[in-house]
Design a protein around this motif. Structure first.
Motif, PDB file in Angstrom:
ATOM      1  N   ALA A  35       1.731  -2.841 -25.133  1.00  0.00           N
ATOM      2  CA  ALA A  35       2.197  -1.676 -25.888  1.00  0.00           C
ATOM      3  C   ALA A  35       3.658  -1.433 -25.567  1.00  0.00           C
ATOM      4  CB  ALA A  35       1.370  -0.440 -25.544  1.00  0.00           C
ATOM      5  N   GLY A  36       4.500  -1.404 -26.592  1.00  0.00           N
ATOM      6  CA  GLY A  36       5.914  -1.125 -26.380  1.00  0.00           C
ATOM      7  C   GLY A  36       6.137   0.329 -26.009  1.00  0.00           C
ATOM      8  N   VAL A  37       7.204   0.575 -25.266  1.00  0.00           N
ATOM      9  CA  VAL A  37       7.591   1.931 -24.879  1.00  0.00           C
ATOM     10  C   VAL A  37       8.865   2.278 -25.641  1.00  0.00           C
ATOM     11  CG1 VAL A  37       8.162   3.455 -22.960  1.00  0.00           C
ATOM     12  CG2 VAL A  37       6.612   1.527 -22.599  1.00  0.00           C
ATOM     13  N   ASN A  38       8.845   3.393 -26.346  1.00  0.00           N
ATOM     14  CA  ASN A  38       9.953   3.760 -27.227  1.00  0.00           C
ATOM     15  C   ASN A  38      10.504   5.141 -26.902  1.00  0.00           C
ATOM     16  OD1 ASN A  38       9.872   1.539 -29.452  1.00  0.00           O
ATOM     17  ND2 ASN A  38       7.732   2.163 -29.210  1.00  0.00           N
ATOM     18  N   GLN A  39      11.779   5.341 -27.271  1.00  0.00           N
ATOM     19  CA  GLN A  39      12.374   6.667 -27.118  1.00  0.00           C
ATOM     20  C   GLN A  39      11.577   7.715 -27.896  1.00  0.00           C
ATOM     21  OE1 GLN A  39      14.716   7.719 -25.178  1.00  0.00           O
ATOM     22  NE2 GLN A  39      15.595   5.786 -24.445  1.00  0.00           N
ATOM     23  N   LEU A  40      10.955   7.312 -28.997  1.00  0.00           N
ATOM     24  CA  LEU A  40      10.153   8.255 -29.773  1.00  0.00           C
ATOM     25  C   LEU A  40       9.019   8.833 -28.940  1.00  0.00           C
ATOM     26  CD1 LEU A  40       9.494   9.624 -32.452  1.00  0.00           C
ATOM     27  CD2 LEU A  40       8.275   7.556 -33.140  1.00  0.00           C
ATOM     28  N   ASP A  41       8.428   8.021 -28.060  1.00  0.00           N
ATOM     29  CA  ASP A  41       7.369   8.528 -27.187  1.00  0.00           C
ATOM     30  C   ASP A  41       7.889   9.655 -26.297  1.00  0.00           C
ATOM     31  OD1 ASP A  41       5.235   6.622 -27.906  1.00  0.00           O
ATOM     32  OD2 ASP A  41       6.558   5.144 -26.975  1.00  0.00           O
TER      33      ASP A  41
END
Length: 331
Positions: A35-41
């Motif tokens: 699972a990628g980690v994004n600034q949106l999270d």
């Protein structure tokens, strides 16, 4: 089922026992392997988008997934158990920081066979953002001049490659330490954002992808030629976005005020400003899969965290300095 969630805005993530996902007729149940980690999270975690995305808490975060299909709904025909897939689940159905997630099949695509699960897990959100900005909105053509801000980051590192594939002349902003890295991705010109003012060095550009907003966006408008397009992914949102998102009239009015200065500046300069809040699309991910398989786009893994370090992975976004994407892996 284990998942990482948080009970209120601005509180830490925590591991919980979550309910098993309900699988609808059009859903694909995926065993999460990366699972990628994004600034949106992080922005959702601190409540930055709670007017646009009024999620009910507690909430499991996570917008990127790569994994294996466990089960499909009765109406699903494109996938079957055992398929390796990747996706960016649509808004209000996120939650990839978990062991399993049910995703609408329209958001899912076959995983590129030439890359690992971790690499595939890094791609959906940033690749879809780059695609929707450059291909869908910008309609970038060969020979056009394109500026990609923050070229060493998650979106930037993919957008440079995509812009180059489209035949554009690509400039990017990055630190001096990342200059060779972004040139290796295809950038024709790397501008040290700490030492140089890109507005003094660039002019006559057709397209800008801005991920910073504020003064950076205003400068970006000024380096465009008449008719050029600037796409912002950090804002401010525009009335067009508010209408398409179905936001209430009061919120639309507030958004019109927030973006008024930028829109007036763009009109005065004879250029166009668009706000992009990317959307899920399995169809576009299939296009991206084809580019990956041909070697036109490659995922950039900056750091891989084990699932048990999901909290640390999200916290790593605040410090910056990661090239490409951080990923949570079940390996």
């Amino acid at each position: 089922m284990r998942a990482f969630t948080f009970p209120t805005y601005k509180t830490p993530l925590r591991e919980v026992d979550a309910a098993e996902p309900a699988v609808g007729d059009n859903d694909v149940l995926v065993q999460v392997q990366a699972a990628g980690v994004n600034q949106l999270d992080e922005k959702i975690r601190i409540g930055e988008f709670k007017q646009i995305l009024p999620y009910k808490l507690p909430l499991t975060l996570g917008h990127d997934v790569a994994g294996t299909v466990l089960r499909v709904g009765g109406a699903v025909r494109a996938f079957r158990p055992g398929d390796e897939v990747y996706a960016r689940p649509r808004d209000h159905r996120i939650g990839t920081f978990a062991e399993r997630i049910a995703i609408d099949e329209a958001d899912v695509a076959p995983k590129p066979s030439s890359i690992s699960m971790d690499e595939a897990g890094s791609l959906p959100l940033v690749a879809l953002t780059a695609w929707q900005a450059l291909v869908e909105i910008g309609q970038v053509q060969p020979g056009q001049k394109v500026l990609i801000h923050a070229g060493a980051g998650g979106v930037g590192s993919i957008a440079i490659q995509l812009a180059k594939h489209l035949g554009a002349e690509v400039a990017t902003t990055a630190s001096a330490a990342n200059a060779e890295f972004v040139r290796g991705l295809g950038a024709d010109r790397a501008i040290d954002y700490r030492a140089d003012d890109f507005e003094r060095l660039l002019s006559g550009y057709d397209f800008v992808l801005d991920s910073l907003g504020g003064e950076n966006l205003e400068k970006s408008l000024r380096i465009l030629k008449p008719g050029g397009i600037a796409v912002g992914i950090s804002g401010p949102p525009t009335p067009d976005f508010a209408r398409s998102a179905g936001l209430n009239p009061l919120l639309r009015l507030a958004i019109a005020g927030l973006s008024g200065k930028v829109r007036k500046q763009a009109k005065r300069l004879g250029v166009d400003y668009r706000f992009l809040f990317m959307r899920a699309s399995g169809e576009q991910l299939r296009e991206i899969t084809a580019l990956v398989e041909r070697g036109a786009v490659k995922p950039i893994l900056g750091r891989v965290f084990p699932f048990d370090e999901t909290v640390q992975a999200l916290e790593s976004l605040r410090g910056g300095g990661i090239r490409g994407k951080a990923v949570i892996s079940k390996r």
